[in-house]
Design a protein around this motif. Structure first.
Motif, short mmCIF file in Angstrom:
data_model
loop_
_atom_site.label_atom_id
_atom_site.label_comp_id
_atom_site.label_asym_id
_atom_site.label_seq_id
_atom_site.Cartn_x
_atom_site.Cartn_y
_atom_site.Cartn_z
N GLY A 26 0.89 -1.11 -0.01
CA GLY A 26 -0.26 0.11 -0.22
C GLY A 26 0.85 1.16 -0.01
O GLY A 26 0.62 2.41 0.33
N THR A 27 1.49 0.91 -0.83
CA THR A 27 2.87 2.79 -0.63
C THR A 27 2.61 3.58 -1.89
O THR A 27 2.07 2.69 -3.19
CB THR A 27 4.52 1.74 -0.80
N GLN A 28 3.77 3.76 -2.69
CA GLN A 28 3.64 4.80 -3.85
C GLN A 28 4.70 4.66 -4.44
O GLN A 28 5.32 4.32 -4.11
CB GLN A 28 3.38 6.70 -3.54
N PRO A 29 4.50 4.67 -5.97
CA PRO A 29 5.34 4.23 -6.14
C PRO A 29 6.86 5.49 -7.16
O PRO A 29 6.31 6.94 -6.43
CB PRO A 29 5.34 4.28 -8.21
N HIS A 51 7.75 4.83 -1.83
CA HIS A 51 7.98 5.58 -0.54
C HIS A 51 6.66 6.02 0.21
O HIS A 51 5.51 5.35 -0.46
CB HIS A 51 8.46 6.73 -1.36
N ARG A 52 6.39 6.62 0.95
CA ARG A 52 5.17 6.61 1.57
C ARG A 52 5.59 8.73 2.00
O ARG A 52 6.84 8.92 2.98
CB ARG A 52 4.81 6.42 3.40
N ILE A 215 11.16 -2.45 2.25
CA ILE A 215 10.10 -2.76 2.05
C ILE A 215 9.65 -3.66 3.20
O ILE A 215 8.55 -3.38 3.78
CB ILE A 215 9.32 -2.92 0.92
N ASP A 216 10.01 -4.75 3.17
CA ASP A 216 10.31 -5.70 4.15
C ASP A 216 9.61 -5.21 6.07
O ASP A 216 9.12 -5.68 6.38
CB ASP A 216 11.01 -6.89 4.43
N GLN A 217 10.49 -4.10 5.77
CA GLN A 217 10.69 -3.51 7.41
C GLN A 217 9.14 -2.40 7.30
O GLN A 217 9.16 -1.89 8.71
CB GLN A 217 12.01 -2.41 7.82
N ASP A 218 8.51 -2.45 6.05
CA ASP A 218 7.80 -1.24 5.81
C ASP A 218 6.81 -0.87 7.65
O ASP A 218 6.05 -0.39 7.99
CB ASP A 218 6.84 -1.46 4.53
N PRO A 219 6.33 -3.00 7.83
CA PRO A 219 5.35 -2.73 9.02
C PRO A 219 5.65 -1.56 10.13
O PRO A 219 4.75 -1.39 11.08
CB PRO A 219 5.38 -4.23 9.23
N HIS A 220 6.87 -2.17 10.19
CA HIS A 220 7.16 -0.87 11.46
C HIS A 220 7.39 0.38 11.72
O HIS A 220 7.07 1.01 12.30
CB HIS A 220 9.02 -0.90 11.83
N VAL A 221 7.37 0.83 10.13
CA VAL A 221 7.03 2.39 9.60
C VAL A 221 5.50 2.51 10.00
O VAL A 221 5.11 3.20 10.45
CB VAL A 221 8.08 2.44 8.73
N ARG A 222 4.51 1.63 9.00
CA ARG A 222 3.55 2.07 9.41
C ARG A 222 3.13 1.91 10.72
O ARG A 222 1.90 2.90 10.91
CB ARG A 222 2.22 0.56 8.79
N LEU A 223 3.41 0.91 11.53
CA LEU A 223 2.88 1.20 13.21
C LEU A 223 3.96 2.19 13.55
O LEU A 223 2.78 3.18 14.53
CB LEU A 223 3.89 -0.24 13.36
N SER A 224 4.67 2.92 13.06
CA SER A 224 4.81 4.26 13.82
C SER A 224 4.47 5.34 13.10
O SER A 224 4.26 5.93 14.20
CB SER A 224 6.75 4.30 13.62
N ARG A 225 3.57 5.20 12.00
CA ARG A 225 3.38 6.21 11.35
C ARG A 225 1.37 6.49 12.08
O ARG A 225 0.95 7.11 12.51
CB ARG A 225 2.74 6.09 10.28
N ASP A 226 0.94 5.10 12.36
CA ASP A 226 0.02 5.26 13.33
C ASP A 226 -0.06 5.04 15.29
O ASP A 226 -1.53 6.34 15.16
CB ASP A 226 -0.45 3.55 14.04
N LEU A 227 1.03 5.48 15.21
CA LEU A 227 2.13 5.78 16.82
C LEU A 227 1.70 7.62 16.77
O LEU A 227 1.52 7.80 17.51
CB LEU A 227 2.45 5.35 17.55
N PRO A 236 6.17 9.73 10.19
CA PRO A 236 7.69 9.73 9.40
C PRO A 236 7.20 9.00 8.23
O PRO A 236 6.19 8.51 7.74
CB PRO A 236 8.32 8.85 9.92
N ALA A 237 8.48 9.46 6.89
CA ALA A 237 8.13 9.37 6.17
C ALA A 237 9.24 8.23 5.29
O ALA A 237 9.98 7.67 6.55
CB ALA A 237 8.26 10.44 4.63
N THR A 238 9.29 7.34 4.41
CA THR A 238 9.77 6.72 3.71
C THR A 238 10.70 6.26 2.83
O THR A 238 9.72 6.50 1.93
CB THR A 238 9.16 4.88 4.69
N ILE A 239 11.68 6.46 2.65
CA ILE A 239 11.93 5.68 0.98
C ILE A 239 12.08 4.04 0.78
O ILE A 239 12.46 4.22 2.20
CB ILE A 239 12.98 6.48 0.41
#
Lengths: 364, 364
Positions: A26-29, A51-52, A215-227, A236-239
């Protein structure tokens, strides 16, 4: 471009479908970003695919807002060339825009997920990695490294975050179940604390943070964005970086597969030997190669040289000569072996120097 | 002995069935212990009803083995007289046998379980509690106090323990489910780390540890005993204190019920006033009381005097005079009010003194 042996493939058998990954996560190209920084190799050469909110981060950078980059590492052992790819982007971004960088080293992760046998090994590895970060060329005036086992203050923030995540959320994101250990179940909250840490008051408060990851680490970024949303912090943004193949082809770079990865603490001569054994895009015989030309696009050696050691001009020339049958694989392997050996010698001497006064770089 | 208003009952309506609790929690009646220490009030007067391995602990004490006592407190606010009962046993045991004492103050618990609004309040409360511990008379040469928010090194041990507890174990012991926060789910591991901490190498290694608690806290001891076995440590022993009633009768002592508890940071005059409003075992009229006598066994005031301020002789005399109709409730209440006021004045001046240099007593 042939896909089977490209350095950014996940396996010899299958290509990585990056568009599929983008949909799945569910990220963006990255192509949706209009303000991509110029003159940074990983962007220029297309090693970042997704990215996000990176456009938002770059807008904040350009408008001189308070920004930071966070790039962590677990303490399972030395970093290898595959990891260097991500760190290099951060070093370049830091240099270009004077961005503060935070580097958490999560020895607790390595221990909880059984990548190391005990916490003492975690500490030893963490200190090596910290010195490797210094040697990678971060601007240490703008870089904060912290090892969880030493900077235990992080857990006070973890406790705070842990109030607003339920077990069911963590189970849904990470696929854990009731036979999961309390440590594994809790670890995502520690990871989120790392990612949100630069926004704490003690580090200057709320800011725009970029977290480059696989991108396999993206779940961590997702949880951080929720929090972040729950605690009034910026999301936080990510690439997401493409995957670098092993020297032997395929995705797996591991100590258990000698010669699959160049660990940056490897003996330089041994590393050079691994390069000489690397998989290429060469033909079965010298005659055939001279006649038909090699297949640089399928060649790990060509890609490693392109990614780490050659500029665009050199790389284009090598590509042309390979396909034109003017280059034999042995020559390219020798180039890579030589470059790797020189690089490792220099890098390791920098690490050695950094290790001597590593404590001055660590937040405790 | 009438049960309804005894200071050790859980409610005005129901008696606590201590035998039932022993069965429910799977512990042993204290009567099974042959080597109970003499001259310690809580044992002499029967305020301890149940245990795990206390006989073993006393054997270790008597044979001069390496022992320690651990008694923690969460940072929801000042301690009250009910808590003092447990701490007094520890102070007396420490004094009698020169036993090292460890006092963890778990501000993280208070925060995670929403007993306080934020971590800053937790820290403030924790420092007050630490000073109260000093004022309670612990031998500070043999006592280590640590506040989780400051002694964050505890979390390194927590991480270690967290590898060997599954979610299902924690759910089974504590009745949590998937809507529980990650913090609450993880907290039992932090509690276990507290209980096992005295056995860490840095504190002298494996030893015999006693953890006096209310039986409702026994699940923490059980989890710690399970983990001790998994990490080659000694299983901690425990003793369970009976419950002290509120001044108004019933079990609930809380700031939200003014006059139910004497918090040790209460204004001494106000506390004295609470004593004058306490529930007694008195009759409806003075005439009836003089004729039939009062019911000391049902009287909270009598019990508070007995537990905290009078020796056996004084208490027996008061008991006799009450039942003999020679004492009116007002007189007893005045005695308690006076004793409490004097005690609090003295205690609070000790706390004030301790607060000034509390940092020297804290492990950080």
């Amino acid at each position: 471009m042939a896909k089977r042996l490209s350095p950014f493939e996940t396996s010899e058998e299958e290509s990585i479908d990056y568009n599929k990954l983008i949909k799945e996560f569910g990220t963006q190209p990255i192509s949706t970003v209009k303000n991509i920084p110029k003159g940074i190799k990983a962007f220029d050469d297309g090693y970042i695919f997704s990215h996000r909110d990176f456009d938002k981060f770059m807008k904040d950078v350009k408008s001189k807002k308070d920004v930071a980059i966070l790039t962590g590492f677990n303490a399972s052992g030395s970093i290898h060339l595959g990891h260097k790819l991500t760190f290099d982007v951060v070093v370049e971004l830091q240099k270009k825009y004077n961005i503060p960088v935070y580097i958490p080293i999560s020895d607790d992760e390595s221990y909880i997920f059984e990548k190391i046998d005990n916490q003492e090994v975690g500490m030893k590895n963490a200190r090596l990695i910290a010195a490797q970060m210094v040697a990678l060329g971060f601007d240490m005036k703008r870089t904060k490294i912290f090892i969880h086992q030493e900077y235990t203050d992080i857990y006070n923030f973890v406790i705070k975050l842990s109030k607003k995540v339920t077990l069911s959320t963590i189970k849904a994101i990470y696929g854990f179940n009731d036979s999961t250990s309390a440590g594994k179940m809790f670890y995502p909250v520690i990871q989120a604390a790392d990612i949100l840490l630069p926004q704490l008051d003690k580090f200057g408060g709320k800011k725009s943070v970029l977290v480059p990851v696989g991108i396999d680490q993206d779940p961590h970024v997702r949880l951080s964005r929720d929090l972040a949303a729950k605690f009034g912090l910026n999301k936080p943004a990510t690439i997401h970086m493409k995957y670098l193949s092993s020297l032997r082809g395929g995705p797996k770079m591991s100590k258990s597969l000698p010669g699959s990865a160049i660990f940056l603490n490897e003996d330089p001569k041994k590393a050079a030997k691994f390069c000489m054994q690397a998989l290429t895009g060469g033909r079965d015989t010298v005659e055939e190669q001279k006649k038909k030309g090699g297949e640089a696009d399928k060649c790990v050696v060509y890609h490693y040289l392109k990614v780490f050691f050659e500029d665009k001009k050199e790389s284009t020339k090598r590509h042309k000569n390979c396909y034109g049958g003017k280059l034999l694989c042995g020559e390219c392997k020798k180039c890579l072996a030589k470059d790797v050996e020189i690089y490792l010698k220099d890098f390791q001497s920098k690490v050695k120097k950094a290790e001597k006064n590593i404590d001055k770089y660590l937040i405790k």
